[in-house]
Design an enzyme around this catalytic site. Structure first.
Site, PDB file in Angstrom:
ATOM      1  N   HIS A   1       0.836  -1.197   0.000  1.00 19.64           N
ATOM      2  CA  HIS A   1       0.000   0.000   0.000  1.00 19.64           C
ATOM      3  C   HIS A   1       0.872   1.249   0.000  1.00 19.64           C
ATOM      4  O   HIS A   1       2.074   1.181   0.235  1.00 19.64           O
ATOM      5  CB  HIS A   1      -0.930   0.030   1.217  1.00 19.64           C
ATOM      6  CG  HIS A   1      -2.124  -0.856   1.090  1.00 19.64           C
ATOM      7  ND1 HIS A   1      -2.077  -2.204   1.379  1.00 19.64           N
ATOM      8  CD2 HIS A   1      -3.398  -0.595   0.697  1.00 19.64           C
ATOM      9  CE1 HIS A   1      -3.275  -2.731   1.168  1.00 19.64           C
ATOM     10  NE2 HIS A   1      -4.087  -1.781   0.754  1.00 19.64           N
TER      11      HIS A   1
ATOM     12  N   LYS B   1      -0.459   4.754   4.634  1.00 20.21           N
ATOM     13  CA  LYS B   1      -1.312   3.810   5.367  1.00 20.21           C
ATOM     14  C   LYS B   1      -0.707   3.528   6.743  1.00 20.21           C
ATOM     15  O   LYS B   1       0.487   3.244   6.859  1.00 20.21           O
ATOM     16  CB  LYS B   1      -1.479   2.510   4.583  1.00 20.21           C
ATOM     17  CG  LYS B   1      -2.507   1.561   5.205  1.00 20.21           C
ATOM     18  CD  LYS B   1      -2.868   0.431   4.248  1.00 20.21           C
ATOM     19  CE  LYS B   1      -3.861  -0.541   4.873  1.00 20.21           C
ATOM     20  NZ  LYS B   1      -5.137   0.118   5.241  1.00 20.21           N
TER      21      LYS B   1
END
Length: 268
Positions: A156, A160
Site C-alpha cells: 500500500h 497507510k
C-alpha cells in the site's frame, strides 16, 4: 428509490472518492459530508472539495447535526471516530457502511455492540474484485491448503497507518477458516534471523509500504512442483468507493444486524 448518503472523513482521499462515487451513482445522492471537529473546511461545498462540482451540501464537523439529511452513513475513518459514529447511528436508527480497519479488541467490541442494532455492512475491502478473490481463496484453500505453504503479500501507499492491511487479514481469516485453523495461532507476521524450517500449518504475511500504491494483494499456495497465486491490484480508490455505495443502497430496509460484502454480492 434514491438513497441519501452521508460520508464521514470527507476531506480524506477515500472520503473524496466516496463523494465522487455517490455523485456518479444513479441510485444515490449526497446528503451530508462530515469532517473532523478541528477541520477548517466546515461550510465548504462537499462536491467542490471532491472535485465533482458544487453539490449544495455544506461540510459539517458533527454527525449528529445532520441525521435528518441522510438514510445511510458511509464511514471510512479511524477506529475511535467510527465507534463514536456508530453510537450516533444507533441512537437515530441509521444504517451504516463501514470500511474502517485497525480496531483494537475493545474498540471492535464497542463498535459491534452498537452496529448490530442497525443494518450495518462491514468489510475490509468493498471492491467487487477483492470480494470475488475471497471466494476464490476459500475454494483454493479447501482444495490445496493442507498440501501448500500459504503466504499473503500486500502493498500500500506510504501513508497507510496499519499493517497488515485489513484486506490481508481478512484473506488470512478466509484461508484459516477453510482449513480449520485459528488465524491467531498460525499467523506469522514477517520473518527475521534464524527462523528454522517453515511450519506447514502457518500462514505468512509480508507487508510493503511506499509511494502511491492504492492496494496490491497476492496469496500464494506453494506446493512441491507447482504454485498457485491469486492476485488483486487496485488502480483507483473508486473501485472501493463504488462498492461501498452499492452496499449502502443494498442496506436500506434490511434487518438490523452486521452484514459483509459477500452478502451484498450474493456470494454466500
Amino acid at each position: 428509490m434514491t438513497t441519501r448518503i452521508a460520508v464521514t472523513g470527507a476531506a480524506g482521499r477515500m472520503g473524496k472518492a466516496l463523494i465522487e462515487a455517490v455523485c456518479q451513482s444513479e441510485d444515490a445522492v449526497l446528503g451530508a459530508a462530515i469532517v473532523a471537529p478541528d477541520s477548517s473546511l466546515v461550510g465548504a461545498d462537499a462536491g467542490e472539495l471532491a472535485g465533482v462540482g458544487k453539490q449544495g451540501v455544506a461540510i459539517v464537523n458533527d454527525l449528529s447535526t445532520v441525521v435528518a439529511d441522510f438514510d445511510v452513513l458511509i464511514d471510512f475513518t479511524s477506529p475511535s471516530a467510527t465507534v463514536a459514529n456508530a453510537s450516533v447511528c444507533k441512537a437515530h436508527n441509521k444504517p451504516m457502511v463501514v470500511g474502517t480497519t485497525g480496531f483494537s479488541p475493545a474498540e471492535k467490541a464497542a463498535f459491534e455492540a452498537d452496529a448490530s442494532t442497525v443494518p450495518t455492512c462491514v468489510a475490509s475491502n468493498f471492491s467487487t474484485g477483492v470480494n470475488l478473490c475471497f471466494k476464490l481463496l476459500d475454494i483454493a484453500a479447501r482444495v490445496m491448503g493442507n498440501d501448500a505453504d500459504i503466504e499473503v503479500y500486500e502493498a500500500h501507499h506510504r501513508h497507510k497507518v496499519d499493517a497488515p492491511s485489513g484486506t490481508a487479514l481478512r484473506m488470512g481469516e478466509v484461508l484459516a477458516n477453510a482449513v480449520n485453523r485459528d488465524l491467531n495461532e498460525v499467523a506469522v507476521y514477517g520473518r527475521e534471523g534464524q527462523t528454522g524450517a517453515r511450519d506447514r500449518n502457518t500462514i505468512g504475511f509480508a507487508t510493503v509500504r511506499g509511494g502511491d500504491v492504492v492496494g496490491d494483494h497476492t496469496v500464494s499456495f506453494m506446493c512441491e512442483g507447482e504454485r498457485v497465486e491469486i492476485t488483486h491490484k487496485a488502480s483507483s480508490r473508486l473501485s472501493f468507493a463504488r462498492g461501498a455505495v452499492r452496499a449502502a443502497t443494498w442496506l436500506v430496509e434490511k434487518e438490523p444486524k452486521i452484514y459483509d460484502m459477500q452478502d451484498v454480492l450474493g456470494l454466500k
